[in-house]
Motif scaffolding. Structure first.
Motif, mmCIF file in Angstrom:
data_model
loop_
_atom_site.group_PDB
_atom_site.id
_atom_site.type_symbol
_atom_site.label_atom_id
_atom_site.label_comp_id
_atom_site.label_asym_id
_atom_site.label_seq_id
_atom_site.Cartn_x
_atom_site.Cartn_y
_atom_site.Cartn_z
ATOM 1 N N PRO A 42 44.310 46.653 46.148
ATOM 2 C CA PRO A 42 43.820 46.411 44.789
ATOM 3 C C PRO A 42 43.577 47.725 44.064
ATOM 4 O O PRO A 42 43.472 48.776 44.698
ATOM 5 C CB PRO A 42 42.499 45.673 45.025
ATOM 6 N N ILE A 43 43.472 47.630 42.750
ATOM 7 C CA ILE A 43 43.079 48.798 41.976
ATOM 8 C C ILE A 43 41.654 49.146 42.380
ATOM 9 O O ILE A 43 40.812 48.256 42.538
ATOM 10 C CB ILE A 43 43.143 48.466 40.479
ATOM 11 N N ARG A 44 41.370 50.423 42.576
ATOM 12 C CA ARG A 44 40.027 50.756 43.074
ATOM 13 C C ARG A 44 38.963 50.488 42.005
ATOM 14 O O ARG A 44 39.268 50.376 40.828
ATOM 15 C CB ARG A 44 39.987 52.210 43.550
ATOM 16 N N ASP A 53 43.332 37.586 38.544
ATOM 17 C CA ASP A 53 44.483 38.465 38.416
ATOM 18 C C ASP A 53 44.760 39.069 39.794
ATOM 19 O O ASP A 53 43.885 39.087 40.660
ATOM 20 C CB ASP A 53 44.231 39.560 37.367
ATOM 21 N N VAL A 54 45.980 39.561 40.002
ATOM 22 C CA VAL A 54 46.367 39.920 41.368
ATOM 23 C C VAL A 54 45.554 41.077 41.943
ATOM 24 O O VAL A 54 45.428 41.194 43.158
ATOM 25 C CB VAL A 54 47.879 40.215 41.502
ATOM 26 N N SER A 55 44.967 41.906 41.092
ATOM 27 C CA SER A 55 44.146 42.987 41.634
ATOM 28 C C SER A 55 42.804 42.455 42.129
ATOM 29 O O SER A 55 42.369 42.762 43.241
ATOM 30 C CB SER A 55 43.935 44.077 40.575
ATOM 31 N N GLY A 80 47.099 39.909 32.701
ATOM 32 C CA GLY A 80 46.084 40.952 32.681
ATOM 33 C C GLY A 80 44.844 40.555 33.416
ATOM 34 O O GLY A 80 44.705 39.459 33.952
ATOM 35 N N GLU A 81 43.933 41.489 33.375
ATOM 36 C CA GLU A 81 42.677 41.393 34.072
ATOM 37 C C GLU A 81 41.961 40.067 33.809
ATOM 38 O O GLU A 81 41.969 39.555 32.696
ATOM 39 C CB GLU A 81 41.827 42.521 33.500
ATOM 40 N N ALA A 122 43.440 40.549 45.206
ATOM 41 C CA ALA A 122 43.559 41.404 46.392
ATOM 42 C C ALA A 122 42.171 41.813 46.878
ATOM 43 O O ALA A 122 41.903 41.843 48.075
ATOM 44 C CB ALA A 122 44.401 42.638 46.066
ATOM 45 N N GLN A 123 41.266 42.111 45.939
ATOM 46 C CA GLN A 123 39.897 42.460 46.335
ATOM 47 C C GLN A 123 39.206 41.309 47.024
ATOM 48 O O GLN A 123 38.557 41.487 48.060
ATOM 49 C CB GLN A 123 39.075 42.854 45.100
ATOM 50 N N TYR A 134 47.384 50.701 34.500
ATOM 51 C CA TYR A 134 46.838 49.414 34.920
ATOM 52 C C TYR A 134 47.967 48.474 35.353
ATOM 53 O O TYR A 134 47.886 47.827 36.396
ATOM 54 C CB TYR A 134 46.007 48.764 33.802
ATOM 55 N N LEU A 192 48.474 46.808 38.934
ATOM 56 C CA LEU A 192 48.542 45.356 39.059
ATOM 57 C C LEU A 192 49.753 44.960 39.908
ATOM 58 O O LEU A 192 49.645 44.188 40.853
ATOM 59 C CB LEU A 192 48.659 44.755 37.650
ATOM 60 N N SER A 215 49.288 45.539 43.543
ATOM 61 C CA SER A 215 48.294 44.783 44.335
ATOM 62 C C SER A 215 48.785 43.427 44.814
ATOM 63 O O SER A 215 48.076 42.728 45.509
ATOM 64 C CB SER A 215 46.961 44.581 43.597
ATOM 65 N N ARG A 270 38.710 53.746 36.647
ATOM 66 C CA ARG A 270 39.386 53.208 37.816
ATOM 67 C C ARG A 270 40.758 53.842 38.035
ATOM 68 O O ARG A 270 41.490 53.428 38.944
ATOM 69 C CB ARG A 270 39.553 51.688 37.660
#
Ligand SMILES: Nc1ncnc2c1ncn2[C@@H]1O[C@H](COP(=O)(O)OP(=O)(O)OP(=O)(O)O)[C@@H](O)[C@H]1O
Ligand SMILES: Nc1ncnc2c1ncn2[C@@H]1O[C@H](COP(=O)(O)OP(=O)(O)OP(=O)(O)O)[C@@H](O)[C@H]1O
Ligand code: SF4
Ligand SMILES: [Mg+2]
Ligand SMILES: [Mg+2]
Lengths: 370, 357
Positions: B296-298, A208-210, B66-67, A213-214, B275, B279, B282, B316
């Motif tokens: 990114p989300i922390r 996923d894009v987050s 999603g995640e 990014a990480q 969230y 998303l 990011s 988060r």
């Protein structure tokens, strides 16, 4: 990613130099007697070089030979012709032992994580295996003391943390993970030896894009910290733009265009690159509903029988009646048009100036929105 | 795309079609309160899917984003009846044309699969049989579900491979999966899924290995299927650009639950759950300077609390406070439309945004 420090002092130090690389796969027919009836020219004459600490992004049509090129650089595929020089050494000339030592310095993140990870090995075993074969890197020996099962496990745990997987993953098997989690196992496995060169084949496509990014930030941090060099193969053009210093665009076994990331995205010169850029999906429904793309008409040509002249001419929206179909354009710099970048199109200057346009206006389409 | 439409490709295959008429207003698939847990001896059970509900109508494309690890693939495997045989506990209902797939017998389920319900799996290599040529894998589906001759099936298979943009399809039919590039395998899978012109098509990351021009072509083909044959489609993808251009309705998942759902214009214009907001922020963007660091989300997906204690995203989230620590937050309607979210402190609505539709 980082500005190459070695760029300043004249000729940059290249970690990887590839010249005239070709990989042809035989096409076999016949049940009783296997005869070769032709060749798939998966990689058909590629030159590229990557400076130490730099990132080279490789994009291109699906099936154009990117993975094969990456595998051939690492000698996971036997090149038909051409040279791969890694850190001054011709990889083909190396005997088994020096090749083994070189291998630890070059690692690959594979495109298909599930099939590249042994399903019967737990994550812990997958991550410590390279360490059992090659031992800890010099940097890690300082951190972890000496090679031991315990040190290997500690290093593996650190890698797991780096890619954002919980410690409980260690005892699990590849099929017990989601696609993106598996991809992260693949990345952890590739960097566990602290290699100099990482060839990453679609390393973030399942994230996923987050998390993406990480992972990208992580790859960039590792690069700064350890001076890693990357060859990144990816289809996501926004990702490639972000991480690459230089981008190569491939079409049917060859490079169509090579330029700095900034130049390429600001002004794509090759018609294939122009078409690619026009098709990038934009995460905004308003734009998506209204935009124009350039369609590439016609069947995809077969790499077993590439078109004459310019390989792209059978589908090129800018194709001209002369030269395109019978004269192969060389990948070259056109100083009057754009210094420091290369393009393989006879009409690049005319296309850039607007003197040559899209031949058939119906190739410019607005997508039918559902 | 080109002038070859799906209709032109019907040929041999339509004859034996017996399928109820599609009614665009009726739900074809209703997933209700679906939960799936993996249990393993000596380990905590993993609750991969935790009370997911959504519906899909004929001619509609419903996106799931999603995640990574939030349960998207497990949800679709449950719909396909392909969860592992052992160590899995599933509850809730998955109604397809009114019948519950979770309790349907194996024989009936496997009849539906391939004939009416098809799926493009996330890992192409593992869902193609490595020792059978691609062509045979396509014709197998056709022969199993339709009254066609081998020759007809072969012609149709070649036609399908051409439609998904595989060069030289006649030769490719004889090739084995390892001889194809990553993207060709993915397209071969799509061809297999399209072979029976399914009423319900689930695509799990179908275009990750495709360049953007071929991706556009394949997505156009899928749209045609949906528009012309009223196929209902579930699209799982991390590519928010694809979602923006394709999906009618989008579900956003986090830690096994749907945290936000909305029509696509609504979702991108006014993301509400924190969230979703994180998303969207990011993404690397082509309209931002190249060297700008990604945001990114922390924290990591490891930092999760159980939904039964609090909002799972709270550890988060920059906006979390006491109010977020309540158990089982509900997915509530937000505004007059179909926008739902599960968030105590949603992102503010920019009231001056005029492009709402
Ligand atoms: N066979 C299995 N055994 C145990 N746990 C599993 C199994 N399959 C999936 N899981 C777990 O279930 C959760 C959901 O997995 P799923 O594959 O649905 O994620 P996903 O949303 O598709 O993620 P991705 O975007 O990375 O593909 C993950 O935490 C995963 O580790
Ligand atoms: N082992 C093999 N035997 C025969 N042909 C092969 C083999 N491996 C690859 N090819 C062919 O070589 C060409 C290039 O494949 P490659 O996997 O390098 O493409 P790619 O650029 O990585 O594509 P993608 O973006 O779809 O992953 C394709 O035509 C493919 O079918
Ligand atoms: S050389 Fe001709 S066919 Fe090739 S890219 Fe340029 S304009 Fe198109
Ligand atoms: Mg590839
Ligand atoms: Mg998945």
């Amino acid at each position: 990613m980082t500005e190459g420090a070695d760029k300043v002092a004249g000729e940059p130090a290249k970690l990887l130099e590839v010249t005239g690389l070709e990989v042809h796969f035989p096409i076999r027919r016949g049940v009783v007697i296997d005869r070769t009836v032709g060749h798939v020219r998966a990689v058909d004459g590629v030159d590229l070089s990557v400076g130490r600490g730099q990132t080279f992004g490789l994009v291109g049509e699906s099936g154009c030979g990117k993975s094969t090129l990456g595998r051939a650089i690492l000698r996971l595929e036997q090149p038909t012709a051409g040279r791969v020089v890694f850190d001054g050494q011709d990889v083909a000339s190396l005997k088994a032992e020096p090749l083994r030592r070189l291998r630890r310095r070059m690692q690959m993140v594979f495109q298909d994580p599930l099939s590249s990870l042994n399903p019967r090995q737990s994550v812990e075993s997958l991550l410590t295996e390279p360490l059992r074969v090659h031992g800890l890197s010099a940097e890690d020996l300082q951190t972890y003391g000496k090679d031991s099962a315990r040190a290997h496990a500690a290093k593996a745990a650190a890698m797991l943390e780096v890619v954002g997987l919980p410690g409980s993953s260690m005892s699990r098997y590849p099929h017990e993970f989601s696609g993106g989690q598996r991809q992260r196992v693949g990345i952890a496995r590739a960097i566990v030896l602290n290699p100099d060169l990482v060839i990453a084949d679609e390393p973030v496509s399942a994230l996923d894009v987050s998390v993406q990014a990480q992972v990208i930030n992580l790859l960039e941090d590792l690069q700064k910290l350890l001076g890693l060099t990357y060859l990144v193969i990816a289809h996501d053009l926004a990702v490639v733009r972000h991480i690459s210093d230089t981008v190569g665009v491939m079409y049917l076994g060859r490079l169509a265009e090579v330029a700095s990331s900034d130049d390429l995205y600001e002004r794509p010169l090759h018609p294939y690159t122009i078409a690619l850029m026009s098709a990038i999906p934009i995460p905004d429904p308003e734009i998506e509903d209204a935009r124009e793309r350039i369609l590439l008409p016609g069947d995809l040509p077969s790499p077993a029988n590439p078109p004459s002249g310019c390989r792209f001419h059978t589908r090129c929206p800018f194709r001209q009646p002369t030269r395109c179909h019978d004269e192969e354009p060389e990948l070259r710099e056109i100083p009057d048009l754009a210094a420091g970048r290369q393009v393989a199109c006879h009409w690049a200057s005319e296309i850039a100036s607007g003197a040559v346009g899209v031949a058939e206006p119906e190739l410019l389409v607005e997508p039918t929105s559902s | 795309m080109s002038d070859q439409t799906i209709a032109a490709g019907e040929r041999a295959v339509t004859r034996s079609r017996t399928r109820p008429e599609a009614n665009r207003d009726e739900n074809l698939l209703e997933v209700e309160d679906l939960s799936v847990s993996f249990v393993r001896r000596g380990a905590q059970p993993v609750r991969a899917v935790d009370g997911v509900s959504f519906v899909v109508r004929p001619g509609q494309i419903v996106g799931i984003v999603g995640e990574s690890g939030s349960g998207k693939s497990v949800t679709s495997l449950a719909v396909m009846g392909l969860l592992p045989q052992r160590g899995v506990v599933a509850s809730g209902q998955i109604r397809y044309r009114g019948q519950d797939l979770l309790t349907l017998g194996a024989k009936k389920l496997s009849d539906l699969r391939g004939r009416e319900i098809a799926m493009v799996f996330q890992d192409p290599m593992s869902s193609l049989n490595p020792v059978i040529p691609i062509g045979t894998q396509v014709t197998e589906v056709l022969l199993r579900h339709f009254d066609v001759s081998r020759g007809e099936a072969r012609a149709e298979a070649e036609h399908l491979l051409r439609r998904v943009g595989i060069p030289d399809p006649g030769r490719r039919l004889k090739e084995y999966p390892h001889q194809l590039s990553g993207g060709m395998r993915q397209r071969a899978l799509i061809a297999i899924a399209l072979a029976c012109k399914p009423a319900l098509l689930i695509c799990d990351e179908p275009t990750t290995a495709l360049d953007v021009t071929i991706q556009a072509q394949v997505l156009e083909l899928l749209k045609e299927l949906v528009n012309d044959l009223d196929t209902a489609m579930v699209m799982i993808t991390h590519d928010l650009g694809v979602v923006a251009g394709l999906c009618d309705f989008v579900n956003v998942m986090y830690a096994g639950r749907v945290v936000e759902s909305a029509p696509r214009h609504e979702l991108f214009a006014h993301p509400r759950h924190r969230y979703t907001e994180g998303l969207l922020a990011s993404m690397p963007r082509l309209d931002h300077p190249r060297t700008e660091p990604l945001r990114p989300i922390r924290g990591t997906p490891r930092d999760i609390v159980s939904w039964t204690k609090a909002c799972a995203f709270a550890p988060r989230c920059d906006h979390a406070d006491e109010a977020c620590m309540s158990p089982d937050l509900e997915l509530v309607l937000d505004g007059p439309g179909e926008h739902r979210m599960r968030c105590v402190h949603p992102a503010p609505l920019a009231s001056d945004v005029a492009d709402d539709d």
